[in-house]
Design a protein around this motif. Structure first.
Motif, PDB file in Angstrom:
ATOM      1  N   ALA A 200       0.830  -1.207   0.000  1.00 47.37           N
ATOM      2  CA  ALA A 200       0.000   0.000   0.000  1.00 47.37           C
ATOM      3  C   ALA A 200       0.864   1.256   0.000  1.00 47.37           C
ATOM      4  N   ALA A 201       1.993   1.199   0.756  1.00 45.32           N
ATOM      5  CA  ALA A 201       2.845   2.379   0.851  1.00 45.32           C
ATOM      6  C   ALA A 201       3.551   2.669  -0.466  1.00 45.32           C
ATOM      7  N   LYS A 202       3.840   1.616  -1.243  1.00 38.97           N
ATOM      8  CA  LYS A 202       4.543   1.799  -2.515  1.00 38.97           C
ATOM      9  C   LYS A 202       3.621   2.357  -3.590  1.00 38.97           C
ATOM     10  N   LYS A 203       2.348   2.117  -3.382  1.00 36.68           N
ATOM     11  CA  LYS A 203       1.366   2.498  -4.410  1.00 36.68           C
ATOM     12  C   LYS A 203       1.357   4.003  -4.648  1.00 36.68           C
ATOM     13  N   LYS A 204       1.358   4.387  -5.901  1.00 36.29           N
ATOM     14  CA  LYS A 204       1.290   5.803  -6.236  1.00 36.29           C
ATOM     15  C   LYS A 204      -0.170   6.173  -6.435  1.00 36.29           C
TER      16      LYS A 204
ATOM     17  N   ALA B 167       3.383  16.701   3.735  1.00 38.94           N
ATOM     18  CA  ALA B 167       2.363  15.644   3.694  1.00 38.94           C
ATOM     19  C   ALA B 167       1.941  15.381   2.251  1.00 38.94           C
ATOM     20  N   PHE B 168       1.788  16.448   1.480  1.00 38.38           N
ATOM     21  CA  PHE B 168       1.390  16.268   0.081  1.00 38.38           C
ATOM     22  C   PHE B 168       2.517  15.619  -0.722  1.00 38.38           C
ATOM     23  N   ARG B 169       3.741  16.095  -0.464  1.00 40.53           N
ATOM     24  CA  ARG B 169       4.894  15.562  -1.199  1.00 40.53           C
ATOM     25  C   ARG B 169       5.088  14.064  -0.925  1.00 40.53           C
ATOM     26  N   PHE B 170       4.862  13.674   0.308  1.00 42.27           N
ATOM     27  CA  PHE B 170       5.094  12.272   0.686  1.00 42.27           C
ATOM     28  C   PHE B 170       3.796  11.478   0.839  1.00 42.27           C
ATOM     29  N   ILE B 171       2.762  11.936   0.162  1.00 44.40           N
ATOM     30  CA  ILE B 171       1.439  11.334   0.348  1.00 44.40           C
ATOM     31  C   ILE B 171       1.421   9.839  -0.021  1.00 44.40           C
TER      32      ILE B 171
ATOM     33  N   GLU C 251      -0.824   5.480   4.208  1.00 45.57           N
ATOM     34  CA  GLU C 251      -1.726   4.379   3.884  1.00 45.57           C
ATOM     35  C   GLU C 251      -3.141   4.751   4.257  1.00 45.57           C
ATOM     36  N   GLN C 252      -4.019   4.736   3.277  1.00 39.79           N
ATOM     37  CA  GLN C 252      -5.418   5.060   3.551  1.00 39.79           C
ATOM     38  C   GLN C 252      -5.981   4.073   4.572  1.00 39.79           C
ATOM     39  N   GLY C 253      -6.807   4.572   5.448  1.00 42.39           N
ATOM     40  CA  GLY C 253      -7.382   3.709   6.477  1.00 42.39           C
ATOM     41  C   GLY C 253      -6.603   3.780   7.776  1.00 42.39           C
ATOM     42  N   THR C 254      -5.363   4.324   7.715  1.00 41.45           N
ATOM     43  CA  THR C 254      -4.613   4.520   8.960  1.00 41.45           C
ATOM     44  C   THR C 254      -4.924   5.920   9.490  1.00 41.45           C
ATOM     45  N   ASN C 255      -4.398   6.215  10.657  1.00 39.70           N
ATOM     46  CA  ASN C 255      -4.739   7.456  11.339  1.00 39.70           C
ATOM     47  C   ASN C 255      -4.011   8.663  10.717  1.00 39.70           C
ATOM     48  N   ALA C 256      -4.747   9.425   9.899  1.00 43.24           N
ATOM     49  CA  ALA C 256      -4.147  10.569   9.191  1.00 43.24           C
ATOM     50  C   ALA C 256      -3.688  11.643  10.170  1.00 43.24           C
ATOM     51  N   LYS C 257      -4.478  11.839  11.220  1.00 46.95           N
ATOM     52  CA  LYS C 257      -4.126  12.881  12.194  1.00 46.95           C
ATOM     53  C   LYS C 257      -2.785  12.557  12.874  1.00 46.95           C
ATOM     54  N   ALA C 258      -2.606  11.297  13.269  1.00 44.46           N
ATOM     55  CA  ALA C 258      -1.350  10.890  13.909  1.00 44.46           C
ATOM     56  C   ALA C 258      -0.180  11.036  12.938  1.00 44.46           C
TER      57      ALA C 258
END
Lengths: 89, 191
Positions: B4-8, B54-58, B62-69
């Motif tokens: 998931a992290a590798k996915k662009k 955050a945008f550069r390293f978006i 991983e979607q579904g994880t805690n974005a705020k954290a």
């Protein structure tokens, strides 16, 4: 006799440590039902912990009421949106 | 790195994630930045820098994880790497003292010396806010993350890159320091 006192002190400190740890976990809403029940039962018989829990709870509530709720300046919001729009082309 | 992290993400997906998952935390992020820097311009720079990163390293989000954290972690790292370096004397905590706190003689002291709920309830916002601001930045940070933002211990451990045990002992010590200060205010008010 001395040894008995030492043991008794160690047990007291250990008990207090357990209470402090339990208090913190319950206060922060991270205790499971079993621990919460154990702590509730403990509070009925321990005035220092009862007082301490109420003070800690009041401080936590006060922090939430008085130190949150700050709104981001509108100019910053606009600046971030604009920079992201420029990046996202 | 996971699949998931590798996915662009596509540009549309990036924009959607940014708007729906990152942007709603702007107020909390600004509050955090302001309480770290005590300066409106520095706080603005820190938040803007965090959102651009955050945008550069978006793609590593991983979607579904805690974005705020995830955002708080970026902001905390930016603060340490970019802002704290500028300050004249970085603050330090005696971590040994913190780590051994639960086992120290302090354990025999009264848990909450002469501080009462009614005295706390009479305090106006400035007193609690000033007491929080007077804490060393590392102690202040754990209070902000836990009490203001409601992060759990494991989330705080990830944001701060420290073990959960250290989160808990630091939080305990921070609260005692806060109580000492509030006790001082309460005495001044005649409680």
């Amino acid at each position: 006799m001395e040894k008995t006192n030492e043991n008794s002190n160690a047990e007291g400190a250990c008990e207090k440590q357990k209470c402090l740890e339990m208090l913190q976990v319950v206060l922060d809403g991270q205790a499971d039902e079993k621990l919460k029940a154990e702590f509730d039962e403990h509070l009925k018989n321990c005035m220092p912990c009862f007082k301490s829990y109420n003070v800690d709870f009041a401080i936590k509530e006060l922090l939430k009421q008085k130190c949150c709720g700050q709104h981001v300046p509108q100019d910053l919001k606009e600046a971030i949106k604009s920079k992201i729009d420029n990046l996202a082309v | 790195m996971s699949e998931a992290a590798k996915k662009k993400y596509s540009l549309d997906e990036k924009n959607r994630i940014f708007k729906s998952e990152f942007f709603p935390h702007l107020d909390s992020m600004y509050n955090f930045a302001f309480r770290l820097t005590f300066d409106e311009d520095d706080a603005k720079d820190l938040v803007q820098d965090t959102y651009l990163k955050a945008f550069r390293f978006i793609d590593s989000f991983e979607q579904g994880t805690n974005a705020k954290a995830w955002l708080f972690r970026i902001l905390k790292n930016s603060f340490i790497n970019d802002f704290r370096k500028k300050s004249k004397a970085p603050t330090k905590i005696d971590y040994q003292e913190v780590e051994t706190y639960y086992n120290s003689d302090d354990i025999d002291e009264p848990i909450t010396p002469d501080l009462r709920v009614d005295s706390l309830q009479d305090m106006i916002g400035d007193e609690i806010s000033n007491a929080l601001n007077a804490l060393d930045v590392d102690f202040r940070t754990v209070i902000i993350l836990c009490d203001l933002e409601g992060f759990k211990y494991d989330e705080m451990a990830k944001i701060l890159d420290i073990p959960i045990g250290t989160v808990r002992s630091r939080l305990h010590r921070a609260r005692n320091l806060l109580k000492e200060m509030l006790s001082g205010y309460a005495k001044k008010m005649g409680y």
